[in-house]
Design a protein around this motif. Structure first.
Motif, short mmCIF file in Angstrom:
data_model
loop_
_atom_site.label_atom_id
_atom_site.label_comp_id
_atom_site.label_asym_id
_atom_site.label_seq_id
_atom_site.Cartn_x
_atom_site.Cartn_y
_atom_site.Cartn_z
N ARG A 141 -0.46 13.55 8.71
CA ARG A 141 -1.38 13.83 7.61
C ARG A 141 -2.71 13.13 7.87
N LYS A 142 -3.37 13.54 8.94
CA LYS A 142 -4.63 12.94 9.33
C LYS A 142 -5.65 13.05 8.20
N GLY A 143 -6.36 11.96 7.96
CA GLY A 143 -7.38 11.96 6.91
C GLY A 143 -6.85 11.59 5.54
N ALA A 144 -5.57 11.23 5.43
CA ALA A 144 -4.98 10.90 4.13
C ALA A 144 -5.49 9.54 3.64
N ARG A 145 -5.28 9.28 2.37
CA ARG A 145 -5.66 8.00 1.77
C ARG A 145 -4.41 7.19 1.43
N MET A 146 -4.63 5.91 1.15
CA MET A 146 -3.56 5.07 0.62
C MET A 146 -4.12 4.24 -0.53
N TYR A 147 -3.23 3.88 -1.45
CA TYR A 147 -3.63 3.13 -2.63
C TYR A 147 -3.24 1.67 -2.46
N TYR A 205 0.86 -1.18 0.00
CA TYR A 205 0.00 0.00 0.00
C TYR A 205 0.90 1.23 0.00
N MET A 206 0.42 2.30 -0.62
CA MET A 206 1.24 3.52 -0.70
C MET A 206 0.41 4.74 -0.40
N SER A 207 1.07 5.72 0.24
CA SER A 207 0.42 6.97 0.61
C SER A 207 1.41 8.10 0.35
N GLY A 208 0.93 9.34 0.44
CA GLY A 208 1.83 10.47 0.24
C GLY A 208 1.33 11.44 -0.81
N LEU A 209 2.18 12.39 -1.16
CA LEU A 209 1.79 13.49 -2.05
C LEU A 209 1.69 13.08 -3.52
#
Length: 348
Positions: free
Chosen positions: A312-318, A280-284
């Motif tokens: 980064r509260k509320g972020a998504r991940m792919y 899984y990946m997250s970030g800008l």
């Protein structure tokens, strides 16, 4: 060359571009045009006849050569503005449009350890404009003040001609697909000698081929890159070493800047070192989602339960669908797919 300034013109006008592959089947391009509903299709006389019937306005470049050079007023563009929609077949067999923003591309170029620090480099543009690697080639070279060297399609498809072209024009930074790299390693292992950096990605790299390139002299740095279109081309990088050629495949490495990676089980719990899990990946770099497909977007881009660890509260991940394991020294090793997707010579 027309392609480059057309893309720049579209982006400077505050719009987003949807690249089409003129060599793709007509049914593919028809689907993309129907799905994306562009306000205009820009082409030239040579390719205008290959376009499927569309409801959009068709602009032929040759008709605009003598237009006014006065710069028009353009709307404000923010980092969250759309810059392009890249279509990928993914595992569904039907193209889906990945919405990429200006921030996504800035993250790919900024604070990058996977690229040399010097800014005036010669980058090779070998990718088809409808392939996400073109996003890297175009924007990385221009934003970093480099030179974009475009090679004719008929040249790079023939290994001997490709090798001769490389020796003549001496690009310093090259990105090729894993399938092409594996082929070139066999026929011309010394063609990359003297280059600053050669990168490959998109599939497993033959360790024996990488060893042949290194033993033949090789570039200053040989880099394996990994990432899906949904995370803006790359999420990991690894500088290949001779010791890596003893592994089943060259590691895909560690995250690039502004990127978080998780190796998780089916309960979204982290797995131990050397245990296989889904990446899984997250970030800008995470795309906005799929154009016009909110249900598919929600299924693929899920809430990041670890976002608070990175502020980064509320972020998504792919969820990538790719299986990896973490080596004891840290880098990730690609293990295969979670589904039944197959690749034949790099093609899904």
């Amino acid at each position: 060359p027309d392609l480059i300034w057309v893309v720049l013109g579209i982006v400077q006008s505050g719009c987003a571009y949807v690249p089409l592959d003129v060599f793709a089947p007509e049914t593919m391009n028809r689907w993309i045009l129907e799905d994306s509903e562009p306000i205009a299709v820009i082409t030239d006389r040579e390719h205008a006849g290959r376009l499927p019937d569309v409801n959009s306005t068709v602009l032929v470049l040759e008709d605009f050569r003598n237009e006014s050079e006065q710069r028009p007023a353009v709307p404000a563009v923010s980092s969250d503005s759309l810059i392009n929609v890249m279509y990928t077949s993914g595992t569904t067999g039907r193209p889906k449009g990945v919405q990429i923003t200006h921030r996504n591309i800035a993250r790919m170029v900024s604070d990058t350890a996977y690229l040399p620090k010097a800014r005036d480099r010669r980058f090779l543009q070998v990718s088809n404009q409808a392939f996400d690697a073109f996003t890297y080639e175009l924007w990385t070279s221009l934003i970093r003040g480099g030179v974009l060297c475009s090679i004719p399609r008929e040249t790079f498809l023939k290994p001997q001609d490709f090798a001769s072209w490389i020796q003549r024009y001496r690009p310093e930074i090259v990105l090729v697909t894993a399938a092409l790299f594996n082929n070139l390693c066999t026929e011309h292992p010394n063609m990359f000698n003297g280059m600053t950096q050669v990168m490959f990605g998109g599939d497993r790299i033959d360790p024996n081929g990488a060893r042949r390139v290194m033993e033949a002299g090789g570039p200053e740095r040989l880099v394996n890159l990994y990432g899906p279109t949904e995370a803006t081309v790359f999420v990991t990088w690894h500088g290949a070493k001779v010791s890596d050629t003893e592994l089943p495949s060259i590691p895909i490495g560690s995250p690039i800047a502004h990127t978080e990676l998780y190796v998780l089980d089916d309960r979204l719990e982290t797995v131990p070192v050397e245990v296989t899990g889904e990446l899984y990946m997250s970030g800008l770099g995470l795309a906005r989602g799929y154009l016009g497909k909110p249900a598919l977007t929600a299924m693929s881009f899920v809430p990041d339960p670890y976002a608070h660890l990175h502020g980064r509260k509320g972020a998504r991940m792919y969820r990538s669908g790719d299986l990896v394991s973490r080596l004891p020294e840290g880098p990730l090793l690609f293990q295969g797919r979670k589904d039944h997707q197959l690749k034949i010579r790099g093609f899904r």
